[in-house]
Design a protein around this motif. Structure first.
Motif, PDB file in Angstrom:
ATOM      1  N   THR A 133       0.377  -1.134   0.196  1.00  0.00           N
ATOM      2  CA  THR A 133      -0.004  -0.168  -0.138  1.00  0.00           C
ATOM      3  C   THR A 133       0.616   1.615  -0.044  1.00  0.00           C
ATOM      4  N   GLY A 134       2.068   0.794   0.387  1.00  0.00           N
ATOM      5  CA  GLY A 134       2.874   2.901   0.488  1.00  0.00           C
ATOM      6  C   GLY A 134       3.806   2.513  -0.424  1.00  0.00           C
ATOM      7  N   SER A 135       3.992   3.273  -0.580  1.00  0.00           N
ATOM      8  CA  SER A 135       5.431   4.030  -2.149  1.00  0.00           C
ATOM      9  C   SER A 135       6.225   4.180  -1.257  1.00  0.00           C
TER      10      SER A 135
ATOM     11  N   TRP B 269       8.122   8.927   6.092  1.00  0.00           N
ATOM     12  CA  TRP B 269       8.033   8.496   7.935  1.00  0.00           C
ATOM     13  C   TRP B 269       9.939   8.431   8.591  1.00  0.00           C
TER      14      TRP B 269
ATOM     15  N   ASP C 131       6.655   6.978   0.573  1.00  0.00           N
ATOM     16  CA  ASP C 131       5.954   7.138   1.801  1.00  0.00           C
ATOM     17  C   ASP C 131       6.703   6.683   3.086  1.00  0.00           C
TER      18      ASP C 131
END
Length: 127
Positions: free
Chosen positions: A2-4, A11, A7
């Motif tokens: 779901t993340g890239s 973080w 992202d």
């Protein structure tokens, strides 16, 4: 997934910012309690200010008391270095010629060195 990758980098950036802020707050609190020129009420006021308005208080503290903060840290490090040097001198002791000859004699008696080596060490100690 779901993340890239972006992202993930975002973080990491925010984690870095959080870590830096916590580090600054801890450093300020440590400096507050090491400062002997401030009384208890002033220290309590700074702590309360840090709790209520953490970023503003940290910025004001670093601007107003940053130079003193650096001086206190230099004094603390100098004192620690001098205490370390004193400890090393006390443990190492002063080597007198008699002490060196005694140490060499013990080595000779234990068989660790030969008579020629003992004579060389004794000559060095007496020189």
């Amino acid at each position: 997934m779901t993340g890239s990758f972006w992202d993930f980098l975002l973080w990491i950036f925010w984690f870095y910012i959080l870590f830096a802020c916590i580090w600054i707050f801890i450093t300020i609190i440590i400096d507050l309690f090491r400062d002997h020129t401030l009384n208890g009420w002033a220290k309590a006021g700074w702590v309360i200010f840090l709790v209520i308005f953490p970023f503003l208080a940290a910025l004001i503290y670093l601007i107003a008391r940053g130079r003193g903060m650096a001086q206190r840290e230099l004094e603390r490090r100098g004192q620690a270095q001098s205490e370390t040097n004193d400890y090393i001198r006390s443990v190492a002791g002063t080597s007198s010629p008699a002490g060196e000859i005694e140490s060499a004699k013990k080595l000779l008696d234990s068989g660790a060195i030969t008579q020629a080596e003992y004579d060389t060490l004794k000559a060095k100690a007496l020189a």
